[in-house]
Design a protein around this motif. Structure first.
Motif, mmCIF file in Angstrom:
data_model
loop_
_atom_site.group_PDB
_atom_site.id
_atom_site.type_symbol
_atom_site.label_atom_id
_atom_site.label_comp_id
_atom_site.label_asym_id
_atom_site.label_seq_id
_atom_site.Cartn_x
_atom_site.Cartn_y
_atom_site.Cartn_z
ATOM 1 N N GLY A 130 -11.763 73.677 48.841
ATOM 2 C CA GLY A 130 -12.127 73.972 50.212
ATOM 3 C C GLY A 130 -12.673 75.360 50.435
ATOM 4 N N ALA A 131 -12.754 76.181 49.401
ATOM 5 C CA ALA A 131 -13.316 77.525 49.543
ATOM 6 C C ALA A 131 -14.801 77.447 49.850
ATOM 7 C CB ALA A 131 -13.065 78.331 48.275
ATOM 8 N N ALA A 132 -15.339 78.542 50.374
ATOM 9 C CA ALA A 132 -16.761 78.581 50.708
ATOM 10 C C ALA A 132 -17.602 78.507 49.442
ATOM 11 C CB ALA A 132 -17.083 79.856 51.475
ATOM 12 N N ALA A 133 -18.748 77.856 49.541
ATOM 13 C CA ALA A 133 -19.649 77.740 48.396
ATOM 14 C C ALA A 133 -20.266 79.100 48.084
ATOM 15 C CB ALA A 133 -20.751 76.720 48.678
ATOM 16 N N ARG A 134 -20.554 79.328 46.830
ATOM 17 C CA ARG A 134 -21.211 80.556 46.408
ATOM 18 C C ARG A 134 -22.622 80.608 46.991
ATOM 19 N NH1 ARG A 134 -22.316 81.805 39.983
ATOM 20 N NH2 ARG A 134 -24.300 82.910 40.251
ATOM 21 N N ALA A 135 -23.087 81.806 47.311
ATOM 22 C CA ALA A 135 -24.432 81.960 47.871
ATOM 23 C C ALA A 135 -25.484 81.480 46.885
ATOM 24 C CB ALA A 135 -24.676 83.425 48.232
ATOM 25 N N ASP A 136 -26.629 81.042 47.400
ATOM 26 C CA ASP A 136 -27.710 80.533 46.560
ATOM 27 C C ASP A 136 -28.227 81.627 45.634
ATOM 28 O OD1 ASP A 136 -27.399 78.261 48.036
ATOM 29 O OD2 ASP A 136 -29.287 78.439 49.138
ATOM 30 N N ASP A 137 -28.647 81.217 44.437
ATOM 31 C CA ASP A 137 -29.367 82.086 43.518
ATOM 32 C C ASP A 137 -30.855 81.744 43.621
ATOM 33 O OD1 ASP A 137 -26.942 83.072 42.656
ATOM 34 O OD2 ASP A 137 -26.838 81.757 40.904
ATOM 35 N N THR A 138 -31.711 82.762 43.655
ATOM 36 C CA THR A 138 -33.151 82.532 43.760
ATOM 37 C C THR A 138 -33.894 83.430 42.776
ATOM 38 O OG1 THR A 138 -33.454 84.181 45.514
ATOM 39 C CG2 THR A 138 -32.985 81.919 46.197
ATOM 40 N N THR A 139 -35.068 82.967 42.359
ATOM 41 C CA THR A 139 -35.948 83.740 41.485
ATOM 42 C C THR A 139 -37.388 83.475 41.893
ATOM 43 O OG1 THR A 139 -34.419 83.647 39.605
ATOM 44 C CG2 THR A 139 -36.718 84.095 39.109
ATOM 45 N N PHE A 140 -38.191 84.539 41.922
ATOM 46 C CA PHE A 140 -39.633 84.391 42.128
ATOM 47 C C PHE A 140 -40.353 85.305 41.137
ATOM 48 C CE2 PHE A 140 -43.739 85.607 43.891
ATOM 49 C CZ PHE A 140 -44.293 84.353 44.109
ATOM 50 N N LYS A 141 -41.338 84.748 40.456
ATOM 51 C CA LYS A 141 -42.114 85.527 39.492
ATOM 52 C C LYS A 141 -43.605 85.251 39.708
ATOM 53 C CE LYS A 141 -40.773 85.809 35.258
ATOM 54 N NZ LYS A 141 -40.445 85.490 33.845
ATOM 55 N N LEU A 142 -44.362 86.324 39.819
ATOM 56 C CA LEU A 142 -45.826 86.254 39.834
ATOM 57 C C LEU A 142 -46.283 87.000 38.591
ATOM 58 C CD1 LEU A 142 -48.456 85.436 41.219
ATOM 59 C CD2 LEU A 142 -48.369 87.590 42.492
ATOM 60 N N TRP A 143 -46.463 86.251 37.504
ATOM 61 C CA TRP A 143 -46.741 86.863 36.206
ATOM 62 C C TRP A 143 -48.226 87.251 36.104
ATOM 63 C CZ3 TRP A 143 -49.711 85.315 31.908
ATOM 64 C CH2 TRP A 143 -49.467 86.053 30.737
ATOM 65 N N PRO A 144 -48.507 88.446 35.547
ATOM 66 C CA PRO A 144 -47.586 89.442 35.002
ATOM 67 C C PRO A 144 -47.229 90.553 35.983
ATOM 68 C CG PRO A 144 -49.801 89.995 34.351
ATOM 69 C CD PRO A 144 -49.924 88.779 35.231
ATOM 70 N N LEU A 145 -47.430 90.352 37.284
ATOM 71 C CA LEU A 145 -47.292 91.449 38.231
ATOM 72 C C LEU A 145 -45.843 91.844 38.479
ATOM 73 C CD1 LEU A 145 -50.057 90.511 40.827
ATOM 74 C CD2 LEU A 145 -50.202 92.004 38.823
ATOM 75 N N PHE A 146 -44.971 90.889 38.855
ATOM 76 C CA PHE A 146 -43.598 91.260 39.197
ATOM 77 C C PHE A 146 -42.703 90.024 39.173
ATOM 78 C CE2 PHE A 146 -45.364 89.913 43.220
ATOM 79 C CZ PHE A 146 -44.312 89.243 43.842
ATOM 80 N N SER A 147 -41.392 90.281 39.201
ATOM 81 C CA SER A 147 -40.397 89.218 39.356
ATOM 82 C C SER A 147 -39.246 89.750 40.192
ATOM 83 C CB SER A 147 -39.879 88.727 38.001
ATOM 84 O OG SER A 147 -39.097 89.717 37.359
ATOM 85 N N VAL A 148 -38.640 88.853 41.017
ATOM 86 C CA VAL A 148 -37.490 89.183 41.859
ATOM 87 C C VAL A 148 -36.446 88.102 41.634
ATOM 88 C CG1 VAL A 148 -36.650 89.613 44.192
ATOM 89 C CG2 VAL A 148 -39.001 90.246 43.573
ATOM 90 N N SER A 149 -35.213 88.525 41.327
ATOM 91 C CA SER A 149 -34.151 87.570 41.038
ATOM 92 C C SER A 149 -32.898 87.954 41.810
ATOM 93 C CB SER A 149 -33.855 87.551 39.535
ATOM 94 O OG SER A 149 -32.767 86.689 39.240
ATOM 95 N N ASP A 150 -32.329 86.982 42.553
ATOM 96 C CA ASP A 150 -31.056 87.163 43.265
ATOM 97 C C ASP A 150 -30.041 86.214 42.641
ATOM 98 O OD1 ASP A 150 -31.589 88.918 45.826
ATOM 99 O OD2 ASP A 150 -33.318 87.579 45.603
ATOM 100 N N GLU A 151 -28.988 86.773 42.050
ATOM 101 C CA GLU A 151 -28.007 85.952 41.349
ATOM 102 C C GLU A 151 -26.630 86.588 41.466
ATOM 103 O OE1 GLU A 151 -27.223 84.021 36.894
ATOM 104 O OE2 GLU A 151 -29.011 85.219 37.304
#
Length: 510
Positions: free
Chosen positions: A372-393
């Motif tokens: 019954g505990a709260a679910a863990r927050a979503d993990d997300t990733t975005f990459k525009l290769w080869p310029l940059f990448s952003v990852s939330d985990e």
């Protein structure tokens, strides 16, 4: 090779790593909290598990990180060593050479060409394997029958190769054999690929004399004949079911396989294939129902349609494909460029979108725990290769500029990126779930960190900042000018000479 020689060979990567560490360690040792950017940038801090520290020397060249149960030391990109309580991994010019050592095994790899492994345990004398693909293979074990040697293509025996317990050959491909040991020994013999037979196991008695005739059988599963191979085929399949089938084919013109419930027809194989299967079921009230499964290939690989027990699939190559199952939904357009997928596991589901190789996006949604505990927050990733990448985990965030590799799978690419990444790093920030953050820019020459209420920033030669909740200190020209303020009053030093000295904290010795 003698046991002593094998021991020296297996230890050589460790010796090389130790020698490099001995030479390079004076450049920077984790644990020294000194900011003399770019010659030495040291940071020390505490974690819930104990003390930790890191140091960088000459921007991307050298670093050393220590944390409870972990140490990573690297001279980028030449050498890198990672040590944990369970293993030590070493790379030289990744992926050129890699070594991994655990409590009972040490293995080394040179690209995909050379491999060696030494396995040992408390109750055996250990074993050793070496290969230089495809020319030389040899190894030894505690028993005489575990020793082997092969010189390709002249002859020899290789242990544990390509899913087989042993393989052997003489003037390959003139004669070779392969042995499996699943429930009992089973040996496949071949005199060139055209002549062969099988001894032992469920396929015992299978043989071929191609292109004249061949007989392949598996007790309880199939019985297959071929005449003027690959032209004429007669087979009995599905012998382990209550609905065995008979297959007659004149390849590649046609093939027909039929039983009470299946009908499989092929014309101009593999371009036209049509398969249907009827499956009857009875529910708890003994009411009968029937389901039909099918597969259709038209002008393969252009058109394919499948409705099977566990999945549905549709493809119009290269324009579109669709796959549906309990574990995976997948759609593709202009194959292989555009992909959209949803993967489902017990604890999470993940959505991804790819424009290969330029764009990758994913979101992992965690299911709520059973307690019954709260679910863990979503993990997300975005990459525009080869310029940059952003990852939330796991409550943290990481940003990289540029994104070094289009494929980012830690198991396969982590060591390469860790070895080479610092030499391409224009911007790299990390924030952890506890609020601590760290950043580097311009090949790691600019460095900043915020942790436990303390902020620090430095750029080479010119300037560094150290700010705590009670004091702020600025240093110019590697500390030749130092000034600051806060608790205790103002501070000013020129060329090491104190002009203004703050009062020491209350209770400190004077």
């Amino acid at each position: 090779m003698s046991g002593r020689s094998r021991a020296r060979a297996s230890q050589s990567p460790t010796v090389v790593a130790a020698a490099l560490a001995a030479v390079l360690a004076p450049l920077g040792c984790a644990g020294s909290d000194i900011d003399a950017n770019p010659f030495h940038v040291g940071r020390t801090y505490s974690t819930p598990d104990g003390a930790a520290a890191r140091v960088q020397v000459l921007g991307p060249l050298w670093d050393d990180t220590v944390a409870p149960g972990f140490r990573e030391t690297a001279l980028h990109p030449l050498w890198r060593r990672v040590a944990t309580p369970t293993e030590v991994r070493t790379q030289l010019l990744a992926p050129l050479f890699a070594n991994r050592t655990t409590a009972d095994e040490s293995s080394s790899r040179f690209l995909a060409l050379a491999f060696s492994r030494t396995h040992r345990s408390a109750n055996t004398t250990g074993d050793y394997d070496f290969s230089f693909f495809p020319l030389v293979w040899f190894g030894s074990g505690p028993r005489d029958d575990e020793d082997y040697f092969a010189l390709f293509p002249l002859g020899g025996v290789i242990d544990s190769f390509a899913g087989f317990a042993k393989v052997g050959f003489v003037l390959f491909p003139l004669y070779y054999w392969a042995q499996k040991e699943i429930t009992e020994p089973e040996t496949f013999h071949s005199v060139t690929p055209l002549i062969g037979w099988i001894d032992g196991g469920p396929r015992d008695g299978s043989w071929r004399l191609l292109p004249l005739v061949g007989h392949w059988k598996y007790d309880g599963k199939y019985d297959k004949w071929s005449f003027l191979w690959p032209l004429f085929h007669w087979q009995r399949n599905r012998l382990d079911t209550d609905d065995p089938s008979t297959d007659v084919a004149f390849w590649p013109l046609f093939g027909i396989e039929q039983s009470r419930n299946i009908d499989f027809r092929a014309f101009l194989w593999p371009f036209f294939r049509f398969r249907t299967e009827r499956v009857e079921r009875f529910d708890e009230a003994n009411v009968r129902s029937e389901t039909t499964y099918w597969r259709r290939d038209v002008l393969w690989p252009l058109w394919k349609s499948e409705h099977e027990r566990d999945w549905d699939y549709l493809r119009l190559f290269p324009f579109f494909s669709r796959y549906r199952s309990a574990e995976l939904d997948s759609d593709a357009w202009m194959i292989p460029f555009f992909w959209r997928r949803t993967t489902r596991e017990r604890d999470w589901s993940k959505e991804t979108f790819d424009f290969v190789p330029l764009v990758h996006w994913e979101r992992k949604r965690w299911n709520a725990p059973a307690d019954g505990a709260a679910a863990r927050a979503d993990d997300t990733t975005f990459k525009l290769w080869p310029l940059f990448s952003v990852s939330d985990e796991a409550g943290g965030r990481e940003v990289k500029v540029p994104a070094l590799l289009p494929l980012d799978i830690e198991r396969y690419t982590g060591d390469f990126e860790a070895s080479w990444g610092p030499w391409f790093e224009l911007w790299h920030t990390r924030r952890t779930a506890d609020g601590a953050s760290r950043g580097n820019a311009l090949l790691r020459l600019a460095d900043w960190e915020s942790r436990d209420g303390r902020d620090r920033f430095s750029i080479p030669l010119l300037y560094s900042l150290d700010r705590t909740p009670t004091r702020t200190t600025h240093r110019l020209l590697l500390g030749m000018v130092r000034f600051g303020g806060g608790e205790g009053g103002a501070e000013l030093k020129l060329l090491g000479m104190p002009l203004l000295t703050p009062d020491p904290p209350e209770g400190a010795p004077r």
